[in-house]
Design an enzyme around this catalytic site. Structure first.
Site, mmCIF file in Angstrom:
data_model
loop_
_atom_site.group_PDB
_atom_site.id
_atom_site.type_symbol
_atom_site.label_atom_id
_atom_site.label_comp_id
_atom_site.label_asym_id
_atom_site.label_seq_id
_atom_site.Cartn_x
_atom_site.Cartn_y
_atom_site.Cartn_z
ATOM 1 N N ASP A 89 0.875 -1.167 0.000
ATOM 2 C CA ASP A 89 0.000 0.000 0.000
ATOM 3 C C ASP A 89 0.913 1.218 0.000
ATOM 4 O O ASP A 89 1.749 1.380 0.903
ATOM 5 C CB ASP A 89 -0.875 0.032 1.254
ATOM 6 C CG ASP A 89 -2.017 -0.965 1.211
ATOM 7 O OD1 ASP A 89 -2.009 -1.841 0.322
ATOM 8 O OD2 ASP A 89 -2.917 -0.868 2.067
ATOM 9 N N HIS A 146 4.969 -7.227 0.190
ATOM 10 C CA HIS A 146 4.640 -8.536 -0.366
ATOM 11 C C HIS A 146 5.311 -8.742 -1.720
ATOM 12 O O HIS A 146 5.866 -7.818 -2.305
ATOM 13 C CB HIS A 146 3.119 -8.673 -0.491
ATOM 14 C CG HIS A 146 2.407 -8.647 0.832
ATOM 15 N ND1 HIS A 146 1.778 -9.752 1.359
ATOM 16 C CD2 HIS A 146 2.234 -7.648 1.744
ATOM 17 C CE1 HIS A 146 1.242 -9.444 2.532
ATOM 18 N NE2 HIS A 146 1.506 -8.166 2.785
ATOM 19 N N SER A 252 8.735 3.475 4.692
ATOM 20 C CA SER A 252 9.721 4.042 3.804
ATOM 21 C C SER A 252 9.324 3.847 2.352
ATOM 22 O O SER A 252 8.223 4.191 1.961
ATOM 23 C CB SER A 252 11.090 3.435 4.095
ATOM 24 O OG SER A 252 12.089 4.114 3.403
#
EC number: 4.1.1.65
Length: 285
Positions: A89, A146, A252
């Site tokens: 995200d 992921h 980050s």
């Protein structure tokens, strides 16, 4: 004012501040921890409806909250062997072609793939004339990272460096930002060639963790470290698309590199566009 904000980052003790924040974020402070989490949720408009545990009192430390797990099914993984999905995200900071070994950092700023990859010229050559995407994770985002596709880990590289903030303002004003900040480079072999997934550290990013190695940083140092992994056997690291591969404890940036003519970006890709882990962002060419 923007110049002052950026200038201060050259003067603050980045590593000492990050160590301090990391310790505080790992502290079990009871009601104080809960109060800080509640403030953070409100300040950054964090969507706790998606979290597996939505009650702030569930989390014993701020870090537990920050790397919170999502409910099953809220990030479905786009199907299709040729579909490459967003690893996090985030929002799209930059994307495009790697030209003359350079990646775009921001308007007017580029940096080299070789520097990003820890100075390894042979490795950088694998991505010559390829493509890249840079994804910025804001404080409100889900901070687990992921796999965008199936991959077998070939190499992991820890590259020490600075800990500048990686927000858009800093990206526009600090030369070679992503090639000078601390980072962990993960090289995967995939059905469409090599892929790099780079996790970039920043100010107050307390740690970077990987599912196969645990905490890679801290401790921090001044030496580039490399670990090679076998393609088969008990020591092999094979991950499927959508599987968690790492996490930031305070967030980050994630950078992907792809080989020449290996992918084409999805039509949904645009500068500044929000991304959701598991949604398509490229396709095998």
């Amino acid at each position: 004012m923007d110049k002052i904000k950026v200038g201060l980052q050259y003067w603050i003790p980045q590593h000492a501040l990050t160590r301090l924040v990391g310790k505080l974020a790992s502290a079990r402070a009871g009601s104080l921890t809960t109060a800080i989490i509640r403030w953070f949720i409100k300040q950054y408009n964090v969507n706790m409806d998606e979290a597996l545990h939505s009650d702030p009192t569930h989390f014993k430390t701020f870090n537990e909250f920050f790397v919170r797990e999502l409910k099953a099914g809220v990030r479905p993984i786009a199907e299709g062997e040729k579909v490459i999905t967003h690893p996090a995200d985030a929002c799209v900071s930059q994307f495009g072609a790697i030209e003359y070994g350079k990646l775009i950092q921001a308007k007017g700023h580029t940096y080299s793939a070789q520097e990003l990859l820890g100075g390894d010229a042979k490795l950088a050559e694998e991505f010559r004339d390829g493509d890249f995407a840079t994804l910025y994770l804001s404080p409100r985002d889900y901070h687990r990272v992921h796999m965008p596709c199936d991959g077998t880990l070939r190499q992991m590289i820890y590259v020490p460096g600075d800990l500048f903030s990686v927000n858009p303002l800093t990206a526009e004003n600090v030369p070679n930002l992503f090639a000078r900040n601390e980072r962990v480079v993960c090289i995967f072999d995939t059905e469409f060639g090599p892929m790099a997934q780079v996790l970039v550290g920043a100010t107050i990013v307390g740690s970077i963790e990987l599912v196969w190695a645990g905490t890679v940083t801290p401790p921090r140092g001044n030496t580039v470290y490399r670990w090679d992994y076998p393609a088969n056997g008990n020591q092999a690291v094979v991950l499927k698309k959508g599987e968690e591969m790492g996490r930031f404890k305070l967030g980050s940036t994630v950078i992907n590199l792809f080989a020449k003519q290996a992918i084409r970006f999805d039509d949904s890709m645009a500068l500044g566009a929000p991304t959701r882990m598991g949604e398509p962002y490229a396709h095998q060419a």
